[in-house]
Design a protein around this motif. Structure first.
Motif, mmCIF file in Angstrom:
data_model
loop_
_atom_site.group_PDB
_atom_site.id
_atom_site.type_symbol
_atom_site.label_atom_id
_atom_site.label_comp_id
_atom_site.label_asym_id
_atom_site.label_seq_id
_atom_site.Cartn_x
_atom_site.Cartn_y
_atom_site.Cartn_z
ATOM 1 N N ILE A 100 -18.159 5.208 -0.312
ATOM 2 C CA ILE A 100 -17.120 5.065 0.706
ATOM 3 C C ILE A 100 -17.541 5.711 2.028
ATOM 4 O O ILE A 100 -17.261 5.189 3.106
ATOM 5 C CB ILE A 100 -15.773 5.670 0.195
ATOM 6 C CG1 ILE A 100 -14.659 5.433 1.208
ATOM 7 C CG2 ILE A 100 -15.917 7.153 -0.099
ATOM 8 C CD1 ILE A 100 -14.224 4.005 1.319
ATOM 9 N N ILE A 128 -8.988 -0.085 5.011
ATOM 10 C CA ILE A 128 -9.920 -0.231 3.893
ATOM 11 C C ILE A 128 -9.421 -1.274 2.905
ATOM 12 O O ILE A 128 -10.193 -2.028 2.329
ATOM 13 C CB ILE A 128 -10.148 1.137 3.218
ATOM 14 C CG1 ILE A 128 -10.831 2.076 4.217
ATOM 15 C CG2 ILE A 128 -10.991 0.991 1.951
ATOM 16 C CD1 ILE A 128 -11.048 3.460 3.723
ATOM 17 N N CYS A 176 -10.164 10.849 -0.609
ATOM 18 C CA CYS A 176 -9.190 9.765 -0.406
ATOM 19 C C CYS A 176 -9.419 8.658 -1.428
ATOM 20 O O CYS A 176 -8.463 8.115 -2.004
ATOM 21 C CB CYS A 176 -9.305 9.209 1.012
ATOM 22 S SG CYS A 176 -8.719 10.328 2.315
ATOM 23 N N TRP A 177 -10.687 8.315 -1.652
ATOM 24 C CA TRP A 177 -10.992 7.281 -2.639
ATOM 25 C C TRP A 177 -10.526 7.698 -4.028
ATOM 26 O O TRP A 177 -9.994 6.875 -4.778
ATOM 27 C CB TRP A 177 -12.500 7.018 -2.651
ATOM 28 C CG TRP A 177 -12.921 6.151 -3.798
ATOM 29 C CD1 TRP A 177 -12.941 4.790 -3.834
ATOM 30 C CD2 TRP A 177 -13.355 6.593 -5.086
ATOM 31 N NE1 TRP A 177 -13.359 4.357 -5.063
ATOM 32 C CE2 TRP A 177 -13.618 5.448 -5.856
ATOM 33 C CE3 TRP A 177 -13.546 7.851 -5.666
ATOM 34 C CZ2 TRP A 177 -14.072 5.527 -7.172
ATOM 35 C CZ3 TRP A 177 -13.992 7.935 -6.978
ATOM 36 C CH2 TRP A 177 -14.244 6.777 -7.713
ATOM 37 N N TYR A 181 0.811 -1.221 0.000
ATOM 38 C CA TYR A 181 0.000 0.000 0.000
ATOM 39 C C TYR A 181 0.849 1.278 0.000
ATOM 40 O O TYR A 181 0.321 2.362 0.255
ATOM 41 C CB TYR A 181 -0.921 0.008 1.224
ATOM 42 C CG TYR A 181 -1.842 -1.179 1.291
ATOM 43 C CD1 TYR A 181 -3.011 -1.225 0.542
ATOM 44 C CD2 TYR A 181 -1.531 -2.274 2.088
ATOM 45 C CE1 TYR A 181 -3.859 -2.324 0.592
ATOM 46 C CE2 TYR A 181 -2.368 -3.382 2.140
ATOM 47 C CZ TYR A 181 -3.533 -3.393 1.389
ATOM 48 O OH TYR A 181 -4.357 -4.490 1.439
ATOM 49 N N VAL A 193 -0.465 4.049 -2.266
ATOM 50 C CA VAL A 193 -1.715 4.598 -1.738
ATOM 51 C C VAL A 193 -1.434 5.510 -0.552
ATOM 52 O O VAL A 193 -2.012 6.602 -0.434
ATOM 53 C CB VAL A 193 -2.672 3.461 -1.338
ATOM 54 C CG1 VAL A 193 -3.895 4.006 -0.599
ATOM 55 C CG2 VAL A 193 -3.108 2.683 -2.565
ATOM 56 N N ALA A 208 -6.832 6.968 -4.098
ATOM 57 C CA ALA A 208 -6.360 5.602 -3.857
ATOM 58 C C ALA A 208 -6.859 4.600 -4.895
ATOM 59 O O ALA A 208 -6.095 3.762 -5.382
ATOM 60 C CB ALA A 208 -6.780 5.151 -2.455
ATOM 61 N N ALA A 209 -8.149 4.662 -5.232
ATOM 62 C CA ALA A 209 -8.728 3.656 -6.122
ATOM 63 C C ALA A 209 -8.053 3.601 -7.488
ATOM 64 O O ALA A 209 -7.750 2.504 -7.973
ATOM 65 C CB ALA A 209 -10.236 3.901 -6.265
ATOM 66 N N TRP A 243 -9.701 -0.320 -2.187
ATOM 67 C CA TRP A 243 -10.531 0.870 -2.394
ATOM 68 C C TRP A 243 -11.405 0.745 -3.624
ATOM 69 O O TRP A 243 -12.391 1.477 -3.770
ATOM 70 C CB TRP A 243 -9.639 2.109 -2.524
ATOM 71 C CG TRP A 243 -8.886 2.466 -1.292
ATOM 72 C CD1 TRP A 243 -7.795 1.825 -0.787
ATOM 73 C CD2 TRP A 243 -9.156 3.542 -0.376
ATOM 74 N NE1 TRP A 243 -7.359 2.437 0.371
ATOM 75 C CE2 TRP A 243 -8.177 3.489 0.637
ATOM 76 C CE3 TRP A 243 -10.127 4.546 -0.343
ATOM 77 C CZ2 TRP A 243 -8.149 4.410 1.683
ATOM 78 C CZ3 TRP A 243 -10.091 5.468 0.698
ATOM 79 C CH2 TRP A 243 -9.122 5.394 1.698
ATOM 80 N N THR A 244 -11.075 -0.163 -4.514
ATOM 81 C CA THR A 244 -11.844 -0.297 -5.758
ATOM 82 C C THR A 244 -13.223 -0.889 -5.511
ATOM 83 O O THR A 244 -14.056 -0.926 -6.424
ATOM 84 C CB THR A 244 -11.083 -1.164 -6.768
ATOM 85 O OG1 THR A 244 -10.906 -2.492 -6.234
ATOM 86 C CG2 THR A 244 -9.709 -0.578 -7.065
#
Length: 368
Positions: free
Chosen positions: A249, A238, A352-353, A213, A216, A356-357, A241-242
Motif C-alpha cells: 500500500i 483507494i 490503515c490497510w 465505505y 471503513v 480497512a481490508a 483495499w483488498t
C-alpha cells in the motif's frame, strides 16, 4: 486463452483513434471516429469476439470503459505513468499512441488502473471538491494576511480566524480608497469561501454516514490525525483495499524511496510520489499528529471507538502507540522531521490497510 482481437484506443475530447490487432493473422486495422462510446462499441463489434480494448487514463475518465464493458467488451484503462516508450523515440502522434497501446496489451505489459463504479466516482469527486474548497480558502486568507503584513498591521494574538479575529479585521481601515476596496473584497472572499467549506463539510459528513465505505471510514477514524474528511478521502480514493498488502500500500501511494542501482552500486532517492497525490497528502498531514504527546485516547477517539468492533478498536490502539513510539525514536536520533514524517506516513498507510481490508473481506482485523 489468447483474445482474438486486441484494440488500442487513443482517446481525446472530440475524437478517438483506434488500432486493432488480430494476432492470428497479424492484421492491423485502424479507424478514427467521434468520441462517442456508442460509436466505439459499434466499431468493436466488427471483430470476432472475444475482444479486449485498452485506453490511457486521463481527463476523459471512465465513461468509455464502463460503456464497453456493459456491451461485452473487456476494456481496461492503462496507467499513463507506466507506459513504456523507447528513449530514442522522438515521434509521438495519435496513430503511434494507439499502436503502442495495442502492442503493450497484446504482450500483457499494461498496468491497469482500477475503474470505479459511478457511485464511488461521485464520492471521490466530492472528496476532491472538499480539498479544493479548503485550498481556495487558505489562498484567500493568505491574501488578507499579505495586505495587512505589507502595511505593518499585525493581529496581536496567535490564534487567527476566530470570531474575535474577524471583528478585528473589519475594524482595520486604509486611507487609500482603492486599497480599502481591495481589502474589503479580500475579506468578503475569505468569508464566502469559509461558508462554502462548511456546506461541503456538511455534505461530506452526510455522505460518509450513508455510503458503501461507512465502516471503513469509521475504522480509519480510530487512528490519530484522521478526521472524517481525511477518513472519507482515503476510503474513496483507494476504494478496494483488498488489492494490496500492508507493505504494498505504501508503494502504491508513492511513499517508498526511489532507486537507481547498477551493479554493486545502490542509490535511493526521494519518494516515488506514485499513485493518488491527494491520498498521499492526507496521510502525510495525518502523520504529523502522531508526533504530539500521547498516553491514552482523547475524547474524540473514545467516541469513535464505540462505532467499531472490539478487534478494530484494539488494532487502532496498537497503531496509535506504535506510530507515536516511532516518532519518539526518530526525534531521539535527531532525524530530519520531514523525512521522519514521510516514514511515519508510509507506516500509517499500512495501519490503515490493516483496519480497512479485513472489513471489505468480511474477516477479522489482521496485522500489518
Amino acid at each position: 486463452m489468447i483474445e482474438h482481437t486486441f484494440i488500442g484506443l487513443d482517446v481525446h475530447a472530440t475524437n478517438i483513434v483506434a488500432c486493432a490487432l488480430i494476432p492470428e493473422t497479424g492484421e492491423i486495422v485502424r479507424e478514427t471516429m467521434a468520441s462517442d462510446p456508442v460509436a466505439v462499441l459499434e466499431w468493436t463489434r466488427r471483430f470476432t469476439p472475444p475482444v479486449k480494448a485498452v485506453y490511457e487514463s486521463g481527463p476523459t475518465g471512465y465513461v468509455l470503459a464502463r460503456s464497453l464493458r456493459a456491451g461485452g467488451v473487456d476494456c481496461v484503462v492503462a496507467a499513463s505513468s507506466k507506459l513504456l516508450r523507447a528513449p530514442g523515440d522522438r515521434v509521438k502522434n495519435d496513430r503511434r499512441d494507439s499502436r503502442l497501446l495495442v502492442e503493450m496489451l497484446a504482450l500483457g505489459s499494461v498496468t491497469e488502473v482500477r475503474v470505479p463504479d459511478e457511485e464511488t466516482e461521485a464520492l471521490r469527486d466530492l472528496s476532491r471538491l472538499r480539498a479544493g474548497a479548503a485550498r481556495d480558502l487558505a489562498h484567500a486568507r493568505q491574501h488578507v494576511n499579505a495586505i495587512l503584513l505589507r502595511h505593518g498591521l499585525r493581529y496581536p494574538k496567535d490564534t487567527k480566524w476566530t470570531q474575535e479575529h474577524h471583528r478585528w479585521l473589519h475594524r482595520q481601515h486604509f486611507q487609500d480608497p482603492l486599497l480599502q476596496f481591495t481589502y474589503e473584497n479580500d475579506i468578503e472572499q475569505a468569508e464566502l469561501l469559509a461558508a462554502r467549506l462548511k456546506r461541503v463539510d456538511k455534505q461530506v459528513t452526510a455522505a460518509a454516514a450513508a455510503c458503501p465505505y461507512t465502516n471503513v471510514i469509521n475504522a480509519l477514524m480510530c487512528l490519530r490525525g484522521i478526521s472524517i474528511t481525511t477518513g472519507f478521502g482515503l476510503a474513496v480514493e483507494i476504494g478496494d483495499w483488498t488489492r494490496f498488502t500492508g507493505s504494498s500500500i505504501g508503494s502504491y501511494l508513492g511513499l517508498v524511496p526511489s532507486e537507481h542501482s547498477s551493479g554493486e552500486t545502490r542509490h535511493q532517492g526521494a519518494i516515488t510520489k506514485a499513485g493518488s497525490t491527494y491520498a498521499r497528502k492526507l496521510l502525510v498531514e495525518a502523520a504529523w499528529q502522531h508526533r504530539r504527546p500521547y498516553s491514552r485516547p482523547g475524547i474524540r477517539l473514545q467516541r469513535q471507538f464505540i462505532l467499531v468492533e472490539p478487534a478494530t478498536r484494539i488494532r487502532a490502539l496498537e497503531g496509535n502507540h506504535r506510530l507515536h513510539g516511532k516518532w519518539e525514536h526518530f526525534d531521539a536520533r535527531a532525524k530530519i522531521p520531514v523525512k521522519a514524517n514521510t516514514a511515519i506516513a508510509r507506516e500509517l498507510a499500512g495501519w490503515c490497510w490493516s483496519l480497512a481490508a479485513p472489513l471489505q473481506q468480511g474477516g477479522p482485523v489482521t496485522p500489518v
